[in-house]
Design a protein around this motif. Sequence first.
Motif, PDB file in Angstrom:
ATOM      1  N   UNK A 166       0.953  -1.097  -0.115  1.00  0.00           N
ATOM      2  CA  UNK A 166       0.231   0.147  -0.043  1.00  0.00           C
ATOM      3  C   UNK A 166       0.886   1.163  -0.033  1.00  0.00           C
ATOM      4  N   UNK A 167       1.797   1.245   0.977  1.00  0.00           N
ATOM      5  CA  UNK A 167       2.826   2.371   0.932  1.00  0.00           C
ATOM      6  C   UNK A 167       3.648   2.415  -0.436  1.00  0.00           C
ATOM      7  N   UNK A 168       4.005   1.426  -1.048  1.00  0.00           N
ATOM      8  CA  UNK A 168       4.755   1.586  -2.324  1.00  0.00           C
ATOM      9  C   UNK A 168       3.894   2.160  -3.527  1.00  0.00           C
ATOM     10  N   UNK A 169       2.519   1.875  -3.453  1.00  0.00           N
ATOM     11  CA  UNK A 169       1.548   2.414  -4.262  1.00  0.00           C
ATOM     12  C   UNK A 169       1.075   3.674  -4.146  1.00  0.00           C
ATOM     13  N   UNK A 170       0.746   4.113  -3.033  1.00  0.00           N
ATOM     14  CA  UNK A 170       0.124   5.231  -2.380  1.00  0.00           C
ATOM     15  C   UNK A 170       0.648   6.281  -1.976  1.00  0.00           C
ATOM     16  N   UNK A 175      -3.523   8.939   3.005  1.00  0.00           N
ATOM     17  CA  UNK A 175      -4.497   9.483   3.807  1.00  0.00           C
ATOM     18  C   UNK A 175      -5.710   9.967   3.043  1.00  0.00           C
ATOM     19  N   UNK A 176      -5.660  10.901   2.054  1.00  0.00           N
ATOM     20  CA  UNK A 176      -6.788  11.176   1.001  1.00  0.00           C
ATOM     21  C   UNK A 176      -7.394  10.076   0.369  1.00  0.00           C
ATOM     22  N   UNK A 177      -6.542   8.837   0.087  1.00  0.00           N
ATOM     23  CA  UNK A 177      -7.308   7.784  -0.366  1.00  0.00           C
ATOM     24  C   UNK A 177      -8.233   6.962   0.755  1.00  0.00           C
ATOM     25  N   UNK A 178      -7.593   6.988   1.893  1.00  0.00           N
ATOM     26  CA  UNK A 178      -8.553   6.520   2.918  1.00  0.00           C
ATOM     27  C   UNK A 178      -9.942   7.254   2.810  1.00  0.00           C
ATOM     28  N   UNK A 375       5.611   4.074  -6.427  1.00  0.00           N
ATOM     29  CA  UNK A 375       5.066   4.362  -7.764  1.00  0.00           C
ATOM     30  C   UNK A 375       4.065   5.181  -7.762  1.00  0.00           C
ATOM     31  N   UNK A 376       3.919   5.911  -6.881  1.00  0.00           N
ATOM     32  CA  UNK A 376       2.764   6.965  -6.654  1.00  0.00           C
ATOM     33  C   UNK A 376       3.198   8.156  -7.608  1.00  0.00           C
ATOM     34  N   UNK A 377       2.283   8.552  -8.275  1.00  0.00           N
ATOM     35  CA  UNK A 377       2.436   9.564  -9.482  1.00  0.00           C
ATOM     36  C   UNK A 377       2.926  10.836  -8.637  1.00  0.00           C
TER      37      UNK A 377
END
Length: 562
Positions: A166-170, A175-178, A375-377
């Motif tokens: 999750x950390x790697x992707x986001x 937190x905004x995703x949550x 990998x988060x843009x």
Amino acid sequence: MTTHPTRAGRLRTAIDAAAHHLLTTLHPDGTWYDTRPALVPGTAAAVLALHTADPEHSAALVRRGTDWLLRTRNPDGGWPVTDSGPSNVIATAGAVAALHLAAPAHTTEAVRAGLAHLDHHGGVDGVADPTVRRLTGLLLALARLREPTTVPSVPTALLLLPTPLIRHLLSLLITPFAALTLLQHRLRPGPLAGRTTATATTILRECEQQEGGVGSLGSGDPWLTGLAAAALHQAGTAPALVRATVAYLRAHARPDGSWVLMHGMTDRDVDLVGHSLATEALCHAGHRTDPRVRRAATWLLDCRQTGPFPLFDCPPGGWAWSGAQGWPNVLDTTAALGALAATRSHGQILADGARWLRSRQDRRGSWSVFTPNTRCPADRSCPHATALAIDLITAAGTPATDRAVRRALRWLTVHAHPDGSHQALWHRGGVPATAAVLHTCTRLRLTDTPLAGHARAWLLAAQLADGSWGAAPATGPGTTDETARAVQALTHLTDDPVARTAAARGTDWLLAAQRPDGTWEPGPACWYIKDHLAYPDHLIAQGLALGALAAHHRTAPPGAHG
């Protein structure tokens, strides 16, 4: 007979005026009050949260907030990012949703005009960024201004992955995703709603605790705090956290009804990057031993994080943008270390900070801002952060031949744009990162490399006719921030007459732009949401401008100021 001051005299006078302003506005605790602008998206999110989660107790604050939003509306029907400027899709969608929910009786015309403005500019569906598209769509759906089923779905199943993935992707979007996950489940329940609601709630609760347990999310960000408060309340979960976030928003409302950008974790708006740049500039302007500068440096030392930050798998020893509690990151850490290095009295802290930075280098050799190898843009490898990290670890004693430095320089060389420029993640345009790359190459005596040569050529070509630099190369308008960064980089090329001439023209622009009180007008040079929300920062502009003038004055050859 009238005597005209020499250029050297004007430069020294400008430096003294800028230093005087910073020294006399420093508070006894060693901090500056940073006059950040009021933020339309943050105010809209706070109004939405207070109306949703605390309608009776916060009725007066909601009313003041809606009145402020109505006053800041542009003639074209949209809303700007701050209290002035061109209309923006995120700000407009947030304001429309907040007004329609909190004050439908007397905002009908403003809401109608705001929706028309969005439609005229392609609507929220025309936004390329998928996260922004989901955010704005869910806000309008929450206000019942759009059907929830027409909003692009948030991939909530990501929250069922192992935490490291999750950390790697986001990364910083976790937190905004949550919060968006909770909003989506409230508006459009799905088969994973129960499990992902629990995970999203846990993420928000842990974030608030890691930030000191004061009700803030995003180190004082009213937009993220308000969004999370509304989402948690709508989901009917974590009532204690909702109360804490509501209390934080209530405590930080401005008398005019607005909320400022990134209030921070103190009772005043304190920005660590601006504070660091101002402290460093004062040192280079000749005030290194001034007790007030020492107090500013002590405040920076006290902001160093002594514990880990598990949300980003971050070890102790970094700095965040708002104080000792917050999101540690590379940009704030390099800024703090640069200021402490300029005081020449914190060698061990500089060495420890360099080790912290080395621990955050990613497998590619570069640095992102929050999470390595992401990998988060919004948090990919950043040339600006990479150049600054190289600068600090070499200043702490790491040789340029070290493998970590060589890998980073190789990454910068390979990933330069074809025109020689570099792009920062958190500052607009090509100047900040390109200037940082050139400055680092100069410090390492690598000015004869293609990396430095291409960066130099781009900066020279990007200078405007009036001597300034801006976000748009060669077209402008110029800003204090971008001009100061370019001047700092070019002025250190002491054996390069073309670069020195360009730096002198930029310096003259800064001299002419200085206001009578010794300050400069900041430009909208910082990204709040990349490519969408840019804002000015007063203290960053003052530190950059004073630092540029001091560097130009310090490196000028004898007789060059005549």
